[in-house]
Design an enzyme around this catalytic site. Structure first.
Site, PDB file in Angstrom:
ATOM      1  N   GLU A 153       5.983  -4.633   6.906  1.00  0.00           N
ATOM      2  CA  GLU A 153       5.332  -4.519   5.599  1.00  0.00           C
ATOM      3  C   GLU A 153       4.604  -5.806   5.234  1.00  0.00           C
ATOM      4  O   GLU A 153       3.647  -5.791   4.464  1.00  0.00           O
ATOM      5  CB  GLU A 153       6.374  -4.178   4.524  1.00  0.00           C
ATOM      6  CG  GLU A 153       5.989  -2.964   3.705  1.00  0.00           C
ATOM      7  CD  GLU A 153       7.065  -2.482   2.754  1.00  0.00           C
ATOM      8  OE1 GLU A 153       7.265  -1.264   2.718  1.00  0.00           O
ATOM      9  OE2 GLU A 153       7.703  -3.285   2.059  1.00  0.00           O
ATOM     10  N   LYS A 167       2.081   8.099  -1.199  1.00  0.00           N
ATOM     11  CA  LYS A 167       2.583   8.451  -2.536  1.00  0.00           C
ATOM     12  C   LYS A 167       1.508   9.191  -3.329  1.00  0.00           C
ATOM     13  O   LYS A 167       1.788  10.218  -3.954  1.00  0.00           O
ATOM     14  CB  LYS A 167       2.967   7.178  -3.303  1.00  0.00           C
ATOM     15  CG  LYS A 167       4.201   6.473  -2.770  1.00  0.00           C
ATOM     16  CD  LYS A 167       4.574   5.345  -3.697  1.00  0.00           C
ATOM     17  CE  LYS A 167       5.552   4.400  -3.073  1.00  0.00           C
ATOM     18  NZ  LYS A 167       5.714   3.165  -3.819  1.00  0.00           N
ATOM     19  N   HIS A 213      19.354   1.848  29.182  1.00  0.00           N
ATOM     20  CA  HIS A 213      19.455   3.145  29.857  1.00  0.00           C
ATOM     21  C   HIS A 213      18.503   4.168  29.246  1.00  0.00           C
ATOM     22  O   HIS A 213      18.597   5.348  29.533  1.00  0.00           O
ATOM     23  CB  HIS A 213      20.903   3.652  29.800  1.00  0.00           C
ATOM     24  CG  HIS A 213      21.846   2.732  30.515  1.00  0.00           C
ATOM     25  ND1 HIS A 213      22.303   2.968  31.787  1.00  0.00           N
ATOM     26  CD2 HIS A 213      22.379   1.541  30.136  1.00  0.00           C
ATOM     27  CE1 HIS A 213      23.100   1.972  32.156  1.00  0.00           C
ATOM     28  NE2 HIS A 213      23.160   1.099  31.170  1.00  0.00           N
TER      29      HIS A 213
HETATM   30  O1  PA5 Z   1       9.431  -4.777   0.112  1.00  0.00           O
HETATM   31  C1  PA5 Z   1       9.148  -4.012  -0.794  1.00  0.00           C
HETATM   32  O2  PA5 Z   1       8.659  -4.404  -1.862  1.00  0.00           O
HETATM   33  C2  PA5 Z   1       9.440  -2.532  -0.684  1.00  0.00           C
HETATM   34  O3  PA5 Z   1       9.958  -2.200   0.565  1.00  0.00           O
HETATM   35  C3  PA5 Z   1      10.436  -2.112  -1.748  1.00  0.00           C
HETATM   36  O4  PA5 Z   1      11.631  -2.787  -1.582  1.00  0.00           O
HETATM   37  C4  PA5 Z   1      10.690  -0.613  -1.700  1.00  0.00           C
HETATM   38  O5  PA5 Z   1       9.492   0.106  -1.762  1.00  0.00           O
HETATM   39  C5  PA5 Z   1      11.546  -0.192  -2.895  1.00  0.00           C
HETATM   40  O6  PA5 Z   1      10.941  -0.561  -4.093  1.00  0.00           O
HETATM   41  P1  PA5 Z   1      11.744  -0.623  -5.435  1.00  0.00           P
HETATM   42  O7  PA5 Z   1      12.808  -1.644  -5.323  1.00  0.00           O
HETATM   43  O8  PA5 Z   1      10.742  -0.966  -6.496  1.00  0.00           O
HETATM   44  O9  PA5 Z   1      12.335   0.743  -5.657  1.00  0.00           O
END
Ligand code: PA5
Length: 435
Positions: free
Chosen positions: A288, A423, A309
């Site tokens: 990310e 989303k 394996h």
């Molecule tokens: O790193 C990030 O910001 C995301 O992976 C969030 O942790 C994830 O989308 C969850 O978001 P939130 O804590 O707002 O529910």
């Protein structure tokens, strides 16, 4: 006591390549530490191991004690950065079969996860499992609006209220979210739930050392003071601008050099099932943070010797577009010897004075030789043992390398604009009213 080490001598990286990149590291370091790089408003995690809210830490411990006392199970509701870090530490630092051990042989209640998928089967089956257990819930969402945890929480809140009544149910619900904003904060204030704050300047995947990760860890019996102690030492060691003294920056640089040579896939390898969930957390952190603007190493993982394996063949002989980063734990928490057998039908008597961990080490050494010979660059991170202190340190090691690596490759390692795509489509298909 030992320390975490990093070694890139099996990666085919040459000294002059590292030398050439040093100025870039210095620029990235300056930008990051001054908060002047892209996403500079989300660098609160850098000083967190020293700059955390001490009173909140005490409240976390108190809540963890209460949950341990009055619950057979804790449901951790969250997705992405809101649950992967705590799960990684809980699985690294507790018994391999934690949830299955009798209660008097482990430090905390069962821990289950929800809100990290949208499977109807999963949530219904989880509810089946909870029928005979006293439960508490920790809902974790920084935005307080993420659909997966919101759905799981709505369903489980109803379930709790039906079972315990509103008053007792509210006492068993713990919220971790933004201090001031979001739907979850509004709900926590309205229902008077016990709540913890995620600092505004720390994004989800860098938040494991806040209440996000610390409350579930403490519930499982993990010593969170030791986690923070390790992170504090990491903060000092991995803030050194001199790359020769900073293994986190060496790792960031080595990855970047390999990427420049067409190594587009990184496999995080472990020889210890305790670390499988750490690999999941690491994949999210790097994927990310780096995968944007048409760039990014694809972070993948493999658990050895299990996966030798399955995908071992591809690693040894397949397309040469990947490199491996192995996390090797030098001392197991437990070990067991192989005994000689009178008949030796399985032909294992040649191992009769050896332990399982010794054999695992030889598997690591043998694999390293074979894969390096096969032209796969190998980076090695050695961890003295799986203890709280080293987990705190390892988490910080990766976070720092990820942020610095992001700046070297010219991306903002603290945003995730691409996540919105699915989303938008899903909400449209569901007919969500956009205000
Ligand atoms: O790193 C990030 O910001 C995301 O992976 C969030 O942790 C994830 O989308 C969850 O978001 P939130 O804590 O707002 O529910």
């Amino acid at each position: 006591m030992g320390n975490i080490t990093f070694n890139y001598s099996n990666s085919f990286i040459k000294c002059h390549q590292v030398e050439n990149m040093k100025p870039l590291i210095e620029v990235a370091h300056g930008l990051l530490h001054r908060g002047e790089g892209p996403g500079g408003d989300f660098t609160g995690w850098i000083d967190l191991p020293r700059n955390y809210d001490k009173q909140e830490l005490e409240r976390i411990k108190e809540s963890a004690n209460n949950i341990q006392r009055d619950s057979d199970a804790l449901i951790v509701i969250g997705i992405g950065g809101s649950y992967m870090g705590s799960r990684a530490c809980i699985e690294a630092l507790n018994h391999s079969f934690y949830n299955h051990l009798p209660r008097d042989r482990r430090r905390g209640p069962n821990i289950y996860y929800a809100g990290n998928n949208m499977s109807s089967d999963y949530i219904c089956n989880l509810m089946d499992l909870l029928e005979d257990l006293d439960i508490s819930i920790n809902v974790i969402s920084k935005s307080g609006t993420t659909t997966e945890p919101a759905i799981a929480f709505r369903l489980l809140r109803k379930y709790m209220e039906n079972r315990y009544g509103k008053r007792e149910s509210n006492r068993r619900i713990y919220i971790t979210t933004d201090r001031h904003k979001g739907g979850l904060r509004t709900l926590a204030d309205r229902e008077d739930y016990i709540s913890f704050a995620i600092p505004g300047d720390i994004g989800g995947r860098y938040s494991v050392l806040t209440a996000v990760g610390l409350l579930p860890m403490a519930v499982s019996g993990i010593d969170i003071d030791r986690i923070l102690e390790g992170a504090r030492d990491a903060m000092d060691e991995y803030s050194r601008i001199n790359i020769d003294e900073n293994i986190s920056y060496q790792y960031a640089l080595a990855r970047n050099i390999l990427y420049g040579q067409g190594r587009y896939i990184e496999l995080l390898i472990n020889y210890e099932p305790h670390l499988n969930s750490l690999a999941e957390w690491w994949r999210q952190l790097f994927g990310e943070s780096e995968g944007k603007d048409g760039k990014g190493i694809y972070p993948s993982s493999a658990n050895f010797t299990t996966d030798l394996h399955s995908i071992g063949q591809l690693i040894q002989d397949g397309r040469r577009n990947l490199f491996e980063t192995t996390i090797y734990v030098e001392n197991p928490r437990r070990d067991i010897g192989i005994e000689a057998d009178d008949f030796d039908i399985d032909g294992l008597n040649y191992l009769s004075d050896k332990t399982v961990d010794f054999i695992n080490r030889k598997a690591f050494e043998g694999t390293l030789m074979a894969h390096t010979k096969g032209g796969v660059p190998n980076l090695i991170i050695k961890v003295p043992r799986l203890e709280e202190y080293y987990m705190g340190k390892l988490i910080y090691f990766f976070q720092k390398a990820c942020a610095i690596g992001g700046y070297i490759s010219g991306v903002n390692p603290f945003d995730q604009p691409g996540v919105e795509g699915y989303k938008r489509n899903m909400f449209k298909l569901l007919g969500k009213f956009e205000s």
